[in-house]
Design an enzyme around this catalytic site. Structure first.
Site, PDB file in Angstrom:
ATOM      1  N   CYS A  94      32.476  -1.253  27.286  1.00 26.20           N
ATOM      2  CA  CYS A  94      32.352  -2.208  26.173  1.00 26.20           C
ATOM      3  C   CYS A  94      32.665  -3.629  26.626  1.00 26.20           C
ATOM      4  O   CYS A  94      31.979  -4.575  26.233  1.00 26.20           O
ATOM      5  CB  CYS A  94      33.276  -1.811  25.026  1.00 26.20           C
ATOM      6  SG  CYS A  94      32.955  -0.133  24.420  1.00 26.20           S
ATOM      7  N   LYS A  98       0.860  -1.183   0.000  1.00 23.83           N
ATOM      8  CA  LYS A  98       0.000   0.000   0.000  1.00 23.83           C
ATOM      9  C   LYS A  98       0.895   1.232   0.000  1.00 23.83           C
ATOM     10  O   LYS A  98       1.922   1.249   0.670  1.00 23.83           O
ATOM     11  CB  LYS A  98      -0.861  -0.040   1.263  1.00 23.83           C
ATOM     12  CG  LYS A  98      -1.735   1.166   1.507  1.00 23.83           C
ATOM     13  CD  LYS A  98      -2.539   0.973   2.791  1.00 23.83           C
ATOM     14  CE  LYS A  98      -3.300   2.235   3.149  1.00 23.83           C
ATOM     15  NZ  LYS A  98      -4.159   2.010   4.334  1.00 23.83           N
TER      16      LYS A  98
HETATM   17  N1  3NM Z   1      -3.148  -1.075   5.425  1.00 22.26           N
HETATM   18  P1  3NM Z   1       1.490  -6.324   3.731  1.00 22.26           P
HETATM   19  S1  3NM Z   1      -0.640  -1.257   5.496  1.00 22.26           S
HETATM   20  C1  3NM Z   1      -3.849  -2.715   3.742  1.00 22.26           C
HETATM   21  O1  3NM Z   1      -1.106   1.039   7.371  1.00 22.26           O
HETATM   22  C2  3NM Z   1      -2.835  -2.042   4.526  1.00 22.26           C
HETATM   23  O2  3NM Z   1      -3.239   0.883   7.394  1.00 22.26           O
HETATM   24  C3  3NM Z   1      -2.096  -0.552   5.996  1.00 22.26           C
HETATM   25  O3  3NM Z   1       0.252  -5.351   3.461  1.00 22.26           O
HETATM   26  C4  3NM Z   1      -2.140   0.540   6.979  1.00 22.26           C
HETATM   27  O4  3NM Z   1       1.081  -7.291   4.774  1.00 22.26           O
HETATM   28  C5  3NM Z   1      -1.475  -2.282   4.443  1.00 22.26           C
HETATM   29  O5  3NM Z   1       1.693  -6.982   2.397  1.00 22.26           O
HETATM   30  C6  3NM Z   1      -0.787  -3.275   3.592  1.00 22.26           C
HETATM   31  O6  3NM Z   1       2.651  -5.449   4.070  1.00 22.26           O
HETATM   32  C7  3NM Z   1      -0.211  -4.426   4.366  1.00 22.26           C
END
Ligand code: 3NM
Ligand code: MG
Length: 525
Positions: A438, A138
């Protein structure tokens, strides 16, 4: 209705492997253990979206898994969906609520604490917290949250029945880290995770889903202790800690764990020598390409960012992910984190990518890490007396970072988020040589390595004597170095910091359980 949000599949047909049928993928994902499905379509005509939802609903019904529709309240109504998911710019929750039958679940997306508060007052049933990791699925118009910032959002939900899932870039390789790190100071954790590409792009969605489900179960059972905080009840006393240190010293001789150290070029030889003196074996390797192999053979990892370079940073990222995957402890020393913007952002990225078991630092470093300005630093050293209330400070930081925190200085403090151990051994010469902080990290890593050995499936018989969690491992490493320093400094042949360091190595190697139990000064707060 009550939904099990554990493994939430959000669909994305455009990600299917060539030739793979959408409904087949959906059904296989359900067989693998997906607990709720959202149909998400961003560029379809209504008729086609409707048809996909109808067919998907009948498949989900066969597996008794609820189906939610992204954005489209009308389509949710038409197919009798169990709920809708509305984004920040979709239909307001209150209006969706009026249009939909009672008991319809309504969720929304949140990127920050303010949006969670708004979702609560708008009456959401669940929230999707995202994007937690970077994602290509997205286009994001808001910042990536990072695992360590999810807890503050969950805390807003305390005392409500609103559920929460994390979304964005969640994969099997970062799932345990996501779950473990996404917990508030009040112990509020995620109800599940939402996944698109890890399942949709798979040739075997059943296996992909089942693999994720197994990791979710591992987290729920609380069995991944050396990832960070021990989840068992804490029953330590000063006496029991001293007994365990002595028990661990005996084990150290038998096991001689292998300690992988990515450290700075000022102290490499010093750290390797200290590791040998304490009874463990060092390996100093920095290339990202060898991290996976090393994680098989090493018992613990030390990451120290003094003299950080871009290459070493990439090695650190990879090494930590590999060690988390093997459930082996990581000791993190954010040397001079307050000094430069590069170090600050590297530390943030490292800690968001893997779970440290222990973070150790001086007052200036831990203050910079926690974002407070109470303590002044100069270069990599802190100046002045440190925190007004170190006990409360490190207890809170341990809760926030979900790991053991060690604050080193004249007095050392170690916390697991509940107890704080106050350690009073040491000598001023430690402050007069370079790298004493360290090498403390090397000692901590060596003793924490025993913790991971002790919790393997075939425990040694000593397991009955010492629990060897990372809390006691951390205390042991610090105390043994400090006790050896006291003995070395008192030697006639030691006349200053120059003769002190070799003497320190000698005394570390010669430490006996007897001397240690007589000299150790540990109190609990
Ligand atoms: N919504 P994947 S991120 C549909 O931030 C969706 O609200 C998001 O896909 C948000 O698991 C996202 O492939 C995509 O990274 C998540
Ligand atoms: Mg939307």
């Amino acid at each position: 209705m009550d939904i099990d949000f554990s493994l939430y599949l959000v669909t994305g047909r455009e990600l299917l492997p060539p030739g793979k049928d959408f409904y087949e993928t959906l059904e296989q994902a359900l067989q693998g253990g997906v607990t709720v499905v959202q149909i998400r379509e961003k560029s379809l005509d209504t008729a086609e979206f409707l048809e996909i939802c109808q067919r998907s609903k009948s498949i989900c019904d066969r597996y008794n898994v609820p189906l939610l529709v992204n954005d489209r309240v009308d389509i949710a109504l038409a197919v009798g969906a169990n709920g809708v998911h509305v984004g920040q710019t979709d239909m307001p929750i209150a209006i969706a609520r009026k249009l939909l039958p009672p008991n319809t679940v309504i969720g929304t997306s949140c990127n920050n604490v303010e949006e969670v508060k708004k979702a609560l007052s708008d009456g959401a049933d669940y929230i999707g917290i995202g994007a937690v990791w970077a994602t290509k699925t997205k286009t994001l118009d808001k910042p990536v949250i990072g695992v360590r910032n999810v807890g503050a959002m969950l805390e807003v939900l305390d005392g409500t029945s609103v559920q929460a899932v994390a979304i964005g870039g969640i994969k099997s390789k970062n799932l345990l880290r996501t779950l473990y790190g996404s917990v508030s100071r009040t112990n509020h954790s995620l109800d599940g995770v939402a996944v698109v590409s890890e399942i949709m792009t798979s040739d075997n969605p059943k296996e992909a889903a089942a693999y994720l489900r197994n990791i979710l179960r591992e987290f729920q059972s609380g069995s991944s202790i050396q990832l960070g905080l021990c989840t068992q009840p804490n029953t330590h006393t000063s006496e029991s800690i001293t007994r365990e240190i002595v028990g661990l010293m005996v084990l150290m001789k038998k096991i001689s764990p292998l300690i992988h150290q990515i450290t700075n070029n000022v102290v490499i030889a010093q750290s390797a020598n200290t590791t040998i003196s304490i009874g463990a074996s060092p390996i100093m390797a920095t290339s990202a390409q060898e991290m996976s192999d090393l994680s098989h053979i090493c018992d613990a990892l030390l990451v120290n960012i003094g003299t950080l370079t871009q290459d070493a940073y990439l090695g650190m990222l990879e090494a930590g992910v590999c060690m988390n995957a093997k459930r082996k402890p990581i000791v993190f020393d954010p040397v001079g984190v307050g000094a430069t913007a590069f170090r600050k952002s590297a530390v943030d990225d490292l800690l968001n990518t893997w779970q440290a078991s222990v973070i150790k630092g001086n007052a200036g470093e831990l203050a910079a890490l926690s974002g407070i300005t109470e303590v002044e630093s100069k270069g990599v050293d802190s100046v002045g007396t440190g925190f007004k209330d170190p006990v409360t400070f490190i207890r809170n930081l341990a809760k926030r970072e979900r790991c053991i925190i060690a604050l080193t200085g004249k007095t050392d403090y170690v916390s697991d988020g509940k107890s704080v151990a106050i350690l009073k051994n040491g000598h001023q010469y430690l402050g007069e040589i370079t790298g004493s902080g360290c090498i403390t990290g090397s000692c901590i890593a060596a003793y924490c390595a025993l913790a991971s050995r002790l919790s393997e499936s075939k425990p040694l018989k000593e397991d009955k004597l010492v629990r060897g969690d990372v809390f006691v491992g951390t205390i042991s490493g610090i105390l043994l170095l400090n006790v050896a320093a006291e003995i070395a400094a008192a030697r006639d042949d030691v006349r200053g910091p120059g003769t002190f360091f070799p003497a320190l190595l000698d005394e570390l190697a010669n430490l006996t359980p007897q001397v240690v139990s007589e000299r150790v000064r540990v109190e609990l707060a």
